[in-house]
Design a protein around this motif. Structure first.
Motif, mmCIF file in Angstrom:
data_model
loop_
_atom_site.group_PDB
_atom_site.id
_atom_site.type_symbol
_atom_site.label_atom_id
_atom_site.label_comp_id
_atom_site.label_asym_id
_atom_site.label_seq_id
_atom_site.Cartn_x
_atom_site.Cartn_y
_atom_site.Cartn_z
ATOM 1 N N PHE B 3 31.393 -25.857 9.680
ATOM 2 C CA PHE B 3 31.004 -26.677 10.829
ATOM 3 C C PHE B 3 32.205 -27.429 11.414
ATOM 4 C CE2 PHE B 3 28.534 -30.418 12.570
ATOM 5 C CZ PHE B 3 27.988 -29.696 13.619
ATOM 6 N N ILE B 6 33.871 -26.485 14.722
ATOM 7 C CA ILE B 6 33.305 -26.949 15.993
ATOM 8 C C ILE B 6 33.407 -28.470 16.091
ATOM 9 C CG2 ILE B 6 31.206 -27.000 17.397
ATOM 10 C CD1 ILE B 6 30.386 -24.475 15.665
ATOM 11 N N GLY B 68 18.380 -27.625 12.147
ATOM 12 C CA GLY B 68 18.177 -26.262 12.656
ATOM 13 C C GLY B 68 19.484 -25.628 13.101
ATOM 14 N N ILE B 69 20.507 -25.732 12.258
ATOM 15 C CA ILE B 69 21.815 -25.172 12.628
ATOM 16 C C ILE B 69 22.182 -24.080 11.635
ATOM 17 C CG2 ILE B 69 24.282 -25.665 12.826
ATOM 18 C CD1 ILE B 69 23.610 -28.450 13.717
ATOM 19 N N LEU B 71 25.136 -21.252 10.898
ATOM 20 C CA LEU B 71 26.424 -20.688 11.288
ATOM 21 C C LEU B 71 26.719 -19.507 10.384
ATOM 22 C CD1 LEU B 71 28.464 -23.995 11.593
ATOM 23 C CD2 LEU B 71 27.444 -22.693 13.426
ATOM 24 N N VAL B 125 28.096 -18.642 15.968
ATOM 25 C CA VAL B 125 26.643 -18.732 16.156
ATOM 26 C C VAL B 125 25.946 -17.392 15.882
ATOM 27 C CG1 VAL B 125 26.736 -20.635 17.786
ATOM 28 C CG2 VAL B 125 26.814 -18.292 18.638
ATOM 29 N N ASP B 127 22.796 -16.790 17.470
ATOM 30 C CA ASP B 127 21.671 -16.921 18.378
ATOM 31 C C ASP B 127 22.162 -16.637 19.803
ATOM 32 O OD1 ASP B 127 19.003 -19.149 18.658
ATOM 33 O OD2 ASP B 127 20.231 -18.657 20.383
ATOM 34 N N GLN B 130 22.711 -19.619 22.137
ATOM 35 C CA GLN B 130 23.879 -20.412 21.759
ATOM 36 C C GLN B 130 25.183 -19.706 22.137
ATOM 37 O OE1 GLN B 130 22.813 -21.172 17.718
ATOM 38 N NE2 GLN B 130 21.399 -22.795 18.307
#
Lengths: 161, 494
Positions: B3, B6, B68-69, B71, B125, B127, B130
């Protein structure tokens, strides 16, 4: 019901067109706000209240206020004339798009077996924090980028002046 | 840990304007470069072990509550993160001296870090929506960076870039919407599974076409390239390097590859379309580059041509083709960043980008001349530099797949590439030094350090290419292997 929906969609297209074609930028900003308001109403009618609330509060509300404030702070400068070509290209492009849309897209989209759209489940907080948390981080990035872009570009312009 | 790729650049970008009030130059320089160095260290040191531990998909937890993340870190994303951090660090070092005369470094570094965060996010990501969001994060920062000089040329180029990029984003978001309507999901794996079970070839084809146009615009493939030859030369040199070296690859090629190999599956029809787009870009842009007098414009056309090579290799879809395409992506990112940075050094020292006005600069700028020669020969594919091996692998893959026409086009484009890079060398550096350059000096220390590091990487990767391939490129290729099954079985290449 369908007639109201079609009326709202037609209004959305007309005000979006005005936002692009009207030469007065204040009128263009207001046309965009009206288009956004109609889109927000459509979202509500299509069982997407969160999207509708965001559309109306952020795009029709906040963004319009920002546009109007920026326009009020900007001095009109003479001598910059828009090319006549630009006034023709967009309407021409729009008409071509409408023809293609009518001939091709309607049939094509009709063949896509879309899923039944359920109403948005859960509370606003659940949707935002549990479902699409990461989108918020990306949106923070978008806001940062916009703010720093304005800071960087306007800073230099004043120095040049 | 992942994370941080980002969060760290975003947080530092947020505090940079405040830091800039205390120390307008030194602290922004140090902070921004520390972020680039930290991310590179994480990618090099922690990345392989994270993948080795099977930490591929990481759900994040905050105060005991799962967020709800998700990676995903695999060989392909780690390869891209490493390339982004490495080139980013060199660009950051170069910017310390180069951006002095532009002023307001805090805002500049903040935008650069946001662009970096956008690219890193896009790489991590899982998704589709995203992908679109992080594409926009990187794009918005890049519009401002292209216009950073605020001259008429810069503003016009930025506006043109913004307009065409908006069209590209619209095409991508329409495709994402259609896919969501079709499959009821946005997650790569779920969309891929649903598409296979739905049997809707027409709708899937429409989405694929929209993605090709959208990402084709981002990657500046011909015929979607109109914005690039204006935007890249107009930006400050480090930004030209970031755009050509990184952004078109991440927001164009990475996204295209990830979505087509992992979501749609590379069908023979898609493979042919990508190969044709790649081959046309490769050859046409090489011819267009030949006629340029502005060094940065020539480099911009060269970027389109080299992106063509990458798409040709990946579009072929065989393991060797993808290996060559990914290897060329890394090599081009290094060499093109080097060349754009050197064009900045020349512009800063000589005050011109016009090749016809430069003569004999090698005597006055020996380091810049030497590193430009390394970058030029690398992109042209001269052995033993890194670009030679990646081009050789692409040509070998084309011959192995019996695509002889494409192989011939790749060789022709390579000859043209060598031709226009020799034009740069001859006009800018060789010949008798012009009298007007008597006061010209070599670029400052940090600028030359950045270019020397990139040049050394071109040489070292060229010499130790087998180690580079086995450490970085093969894991990236293997991460895409799932999507390769389709084409392997359909055209019978093992």
């Amino acid at each position: 019901m369908m007639a109201v929906q079609i009326g709202l969609l037609c209004g959305l297209v007309v005000f979006s067109l005005l936002a692009v074609l009207v030469r007065d930028i204040l009128k263009a900003a207001i046309s965009l706000a009206v288009a956004s308001l109609l889109l927000g109403i459509l979202f509500f009618r299509l069982d997407a209240p969160y999207a509708g609330a965001f559309e109306i509060s952020v795009v029709a509300g906040l963004i319009t206020v920002l546009f109007v404030v920026t326009i009020a702070l900007t001095k009109a400068e003479g001598g910059v004339r828009e090319s006549r070509l630009a006034a023709w290209i967009f309407p021409l492009f729009f008409v071509v798009f409408l023809v293609i849309d009518f001939l091709v897209m309607r049939r094509l989209i009709g063949q896509i077996a879309s899923l039944p759209a359920p109403a948005e489940a859960g509370t606003f907080g659940q949707v935002l924090w549990k479902g699409r948390t990461f989108d918020l981080i990306a949106q923070v990035g978008v806001i940062f980028a916009g703010v720093f872009a304005v800071l960087a570009l306007f800073r230099k312009r004043s120095k040049h002046e | 840990m992942i994370f941080l790729f980002i969060a760290l650049p975003l947080v530092v970008a947020g505090i940079l304007p405040l830091v800039g009030k205390i120390s307008p130059r030194l602290l922004p320089d140090i902070l921004a470069n520390a972020v680039f160095a930290a991310l590179l260290a994480i990618a090099l040191l922690a990345g392989p072990s994270l993948i080795g531990q099977g930490a591929g998909l990481q759900p994040l937890v905050f105060l005991g509550e799962p967020l709800g993340i998700h990676l995903a870190l695999d060989g392909f994303s780690l390869f891209m993160l490493t390339a982004i951090s490495l080139v980013g660090l060199c660009i950051g070092l170069f910017s310390v001296n180069y951006m002095e005369h532009y002023g307001h470094k805090a805002a500049y570094y903040a935008l650069l870090l946001i662009m970096l965060a956008g690219m890193n996010g896009l790489v991590l990501v899982t998704d589709l929506f995203q992908v679109y969001l992080f594409l926009e994060v990187a794009a918005i920062a890049s519009y401002a960076l292209v216009a950073y000089g605020l001259g008429h040329e810069e503003l016009e180029a930025s506006f043109k870039y913004l307009m065409l990029s908006a069209v590209s984003s619209a095409l991508i978001v329409v495709s994402v919407t259609l896919l969501f309507g079709l499959t009821g999901s946005l997650e790569f794996g779920a969309v891929s599974q649903a598409l296979r079970s739905l049997d809707q070839p027409l709708a899937a084809g429409l989405c694929a076409a929209l993605f090709i146009m959208g990402f084709g615009l981002k990657a500046a493939l011909i015929p979607f390239h109109a914005w690039l030859p204006d935007a890249h030369p107009s930006a400050p040199a480090p930004i030209s390097a970031a755009l050509s070296g990184l952004l078109i690859k991440v927001s164009g090629i990475y996204a295209l590859t990830r979505i087509f190999l992992k979501v749609f599956g590379l069908t023979p029809a898609l493979s042919n379309i990508l190969m044709i787009l790649g081959a046309v870009s490769m050859v046409v842009a090489a011819f267009l580059a030949l006629g340029q007098k502005d060094i940065k414009r020539m480099l911009a056309y060269s970027s389109i041509s080299q992106v063509g090579y990458i798409v040709l290799g990946i579009g072929l879809g065989t393991p060797l083709g993808i290996l060559g395409g990914l290897f060329h992506l890394l090599n081009h990112a290094l060499a093109k960043s080097l060349l754009f940075l050197n064009s900045g050094s020349i512009q800063m020292a000589a005050g011109t980008r016009n090749l016809e006005e430069m003569n004999g600069l090698s005597k006055k700028m020996p380091v810049t001349a030497a590193t430009t020669l390394v970058g030029s020969l690398s992109i042209a594919g001269v052995p033993p530099l890194n670009g030679f091996w990646s081009k050789l692998i692409i040509v070998m893959a084309l011959v192995q797949a019996k695509r002889f026409g494409f192989a011939l086009a790749a060789i022709l484009a390579s000859v043209l590439t060598l031709w226009y890079y020799l034009i740069i060398q001859r006009r800018a550096f060789f010949n008798k030094p012009d009298e007007k350059w008597r006061d010209v000096r070599e670029a400052p220390f940090l600028m030359t350090t950045a270019t020397v590091v990139l040049a050394l990487l071109c040489i070292v990767i060229g010499i130790f290419f087998t180690a580079t391939i086995s450490t970085w490129i093969e894991p990236a290729r293997d991460a895409l292997a799932g999507g390769l099954q389709v084409i392997q079985s359909s055209i019978g290449i093992q």
